[in-house]
Write a protein that holds these residues in place. Structure first.
Motif, short mmCIF file in Angstrom:
data_model
loop_
_atom_site.label_atom_id
_atom_site.label_comp_id
_atom_site.label_asym_id
_atom_site.label_seq_id
_atom_site.Cartn_x
_atom_site.Cartn_y
_atom_site.Cartn_z
N UNK A 158 0.84 -1.19 0.00
CA UNK A 158 0.00 0.00 0.00
C UNK A 158 0.88 1.24 0.00
N UNK A 159 0.52 2.22 -0.83
CA UNK A 159 1.16 3.54 -0.82
C UNK A 159 0.12 4.50 -0.28
N UNK A 160 0.42 5.12 0.87
CA UNK A 160 -0.56 5.96 1.55
C UNK A 160 -0.17 7.43 1.53
N UNK A 161 -1.20 8.28 1.40
CA UNK A 161 -1.00 9.73 1.38
C UNK A 161 -1.42 10.34 2.70
N UNK A 162 -0.59 11.26 3.21
CA UNK A 162 -0.94 12.04 4.38
C UNK A 162 -1.18 13.49 3.99
N UNK A 163 -1.47 14.34 4.97
CA UNK A 163 -1.73 15.75 4.67
C UNK A 163 -0.51 16.43 4.07
N UNK A 166 -0.11 17.70 0.32
CA UNK A 166 -0.49 19.02 -0.18
C UNK A 166 -1.79 19.01 -0.98
N UNK A 167 -1.79 19.66 -2.12
CA UNK A 167 -3.00 19.80 -2.93
C UNK A 167 -3.46 18.48 -3.53
N UNK A 168 -4.74 18.44 -3.87
CA UNK A 168 -5.32 17.20 -4.40
C UNK A 168 -4.63 16.74 -5.67
N UNK A 169 -4.13 17.68 -6.47
CA UNK A 169 -3.48 17.29 -7.72
C UNK A 169 -2.23 16.43 -7.47
N UNK A 170 -1.66 16.54 -6.26
CA UNK A 170 -0.48 15.76 -5.94
C UNK A 170 -0.80 14.29 -5.67
N UNK A 171 -2.10 13.96 -5.60
CA UNK A 171 -2.48 12.55 -5.46
C UNK A 171 -2.05 11.76 -6.69
N UNK A 172 -1.81 12.45 -7.81
CA UNK A 172 -1.30 11.77 -9.01
C UNK A 172 0.06 11.14 -8.72
N UNK A 173 0.85 11.78 -7.84
CA UNK A 173 2.15 11.23 -7.46
C UNK A 173 1.97 9.93 -6.69
N UNK A 187 -4.54 6.01 2.64
CA UNK A 187 -4.36 7.38 3.13
C UNK A 187 -4.45 7.41 4.64
N UNK A 188 -4.13 8.57 5.21
CA UNK A 188 -4.37 8.81 6.62
C UNK A 188 -5.83 9.23 6.76
N UNK A 189 -6.35 9.27 8.00
CA UNK A 189 -7.75 9.64 8.20
C UNK A 189 -8.07 11.05 7.70
N UNK A 190 -7.24 12.08 8.00
CA UNK A 190 -7.58 13.43 7.53
C UNK A 190 -7.70 13.53 6.02
N UNK A 191 -6.88 12.79 5.28
CA UNK A 191 -6.92 12.87 3.82
C UNK A 191 -8.25 12.33 3.28
N UNK A 192 -8.77 11.30 3.95
CA UNK A 192 -10.05 10.73 3.51
C UNK A 192 -11.24 11.48 4.08
N UNK A 193 -11.16 11.85 5.35
CA UNK A 193 -12.32 12.41 6.04
C UNK A 193 -12.44 13.92 5.86
N UNK A 194 -11.33 14.63 6.00
CA UNK A 194 -11.38 16.09 5.90
C UNK A 194 -11.17 16.56 4.46
N UNK A 195 -10.07 16.12 3.86
CA UNK A 195 -9.75 16.59 2.51
C UNK A 195 -10.56 15.85 1.44
#
Length: 353
Positions: A158-163, A166-173, A187-195
């Motif tokens: 799994x490759x997970x993203x945290x806050x 940065x910007x949503x466009x960086x999810x492409x990375x 992802x972390x919880x804030x990336x899924x729940x808040x962002x």
């Protein structure tokens, strides 16, 4: 409620002003942290009460605010510790005990014993190359892969993203790296729940999905306790973060300090790019590395006895205008812990911690 919030805000501003003017601010910052976090919890509790039963439902903002408010009284130096800091400024430090020194047991990270290998030598390309070589030597095969939407609990990687992404466009990375690794996206919880960058069923943590596979790559994730408890069964944990003091590094096998926007493209390229992988065979759980003893801390590092913050000479303390490479002994006498404002004298060598 508004009055209390305003009072808390100005207490924070007052402490910040002292720091900005290079005046002693240890007591004032402890007061601000304690009062502001207490008020955050008190006001949010009142808000939840106003909403009635709806305020308690999962998915309501006020319910999340209540959970988020409570943790502020615990992390970055508990409010009980802030009381000690304030009282020590008013009454003076307690006399040193003449009793026999307390034996401090070595405490393992939340994710258990880990290699904690940091790649610090050479250019960023060389650090990334060293990481890839280490992962391959551990037995990770990057010629095969799984679908990026594989459920977290069934994923080998799994490759997970945290806050920190940065910007949503960086999810492409993150997506590109997941394809290069042959893994799923988390992802972390804030990336899924808040962002809301990913669906709620993709966040990893104690209150979310548990990862039990072979390779977990945390990108821009600081390492909150609830997240770490969700990955403690991972065979290998890799951390990428700009903050060298992020808890994730103490809970990882491998780490690189750097901007994810720089590191992730290099790592994707080093792993062969985003070309489609051969289907991975059924997962065989890899054994975790055996670490009999916690690795000795590098010389020159000191730990705060108040909150556990570790001063690393190589990185200094940018906010306090302490240049990288400054030894602990050369820190100004008025320097205090950036996390809980403990005085310099209340730090001990990492080798003794």
């Amino acid at each position: 409620m508004a009055t209390k919030i305003r009072a808390a805000r100005f207490l924070v501003y007052s402490a910040a002003e002292l720091k900005e003017n290079h005046e002693p601010y240890g007591m004032e910052s402890a007061m601000a942290k304690k009062y502001a976090s207490d008020i955050a919890l008190e006001v949010t509790n009142e808000a939840l009460q106003i909403h009635g039963g709806n305020g308690y439902l999962k998915g309501m903002e006020v319910e999340r605010f209540y959970r988020d408010a409570k943790i502020t009284t615990i992390y970055e130096g508990t409010n009980e510790i802030q009381n000690v800091v304030v009282s020590s400024h008013i009454l003076g430090k307690a006399a040193k005990s003449t009793a026999a020194p307390k034996i401090v047991s070595k405490k393992l990270p939340i994710t258990g014993a880990r290699k904690r290998v940091m790649f610090t030598d050479g250019s960023m390309e060389e650090k990334v190359a060293s990481l890839v070589e280490a992962l391959k030597n551990d037995g990770h095969d990057f010629t095969v892969g799984i679908d990026i939407d594989t459920p977290i609990t069934q994923a080998e990687r799994v490759v997970s993203a945290g806050k920190g992404i940065g910007e949503k466009k960086n999810m492409k990375l993150i997506e590109d790296l997941a394809k290069a690794v042959g893994g799923a996206i988390g992802s972390s919880r804030p990336v899924a729940e808040q962002l809301q960058y990913v669906p709620l069923n993709r966040y990893v943590g104690m209150s979310g999905q548990k990862f039990i596979g072979n390779l977990y790559i945390a990108c821009g994730i600081s390492g909150a306790t609830q997240h770490l408890k969700g990955i403690k069964e991972a065979s290998t944990i890799v951390a990428i973060n700009t903050n060298a003091n992020a808890p994730i590094f103490k809970n990882a096998d491998y780490g690189i300090v750097g901007d994810v926007k720089e590191v992730l493209p290099l790592l994707t390229k080093a792993l062969g790019g985003t070309e489609e992988k051969k289907p991975a065979p059924p997962m065989v759980k890899m054994k975790r590395a055996t670490v009999d003893e916690p690795m000795p801390a590098p010389e020159g590092r000191y730990v705060c006895t108040g909150c556990g913050y570790e001063y690393i000479p190589e990185y200094g303390d940018e906010e306090a205008e302490v240049a990288p490479g400054t030894k602990f002994a050369d820190l100004p006498e008025e320097w205090v812990c950036p996390e809980c404002s403990e005085a310099k004298e209340n730090f001990i060598s990492s080798s003794e911690a």
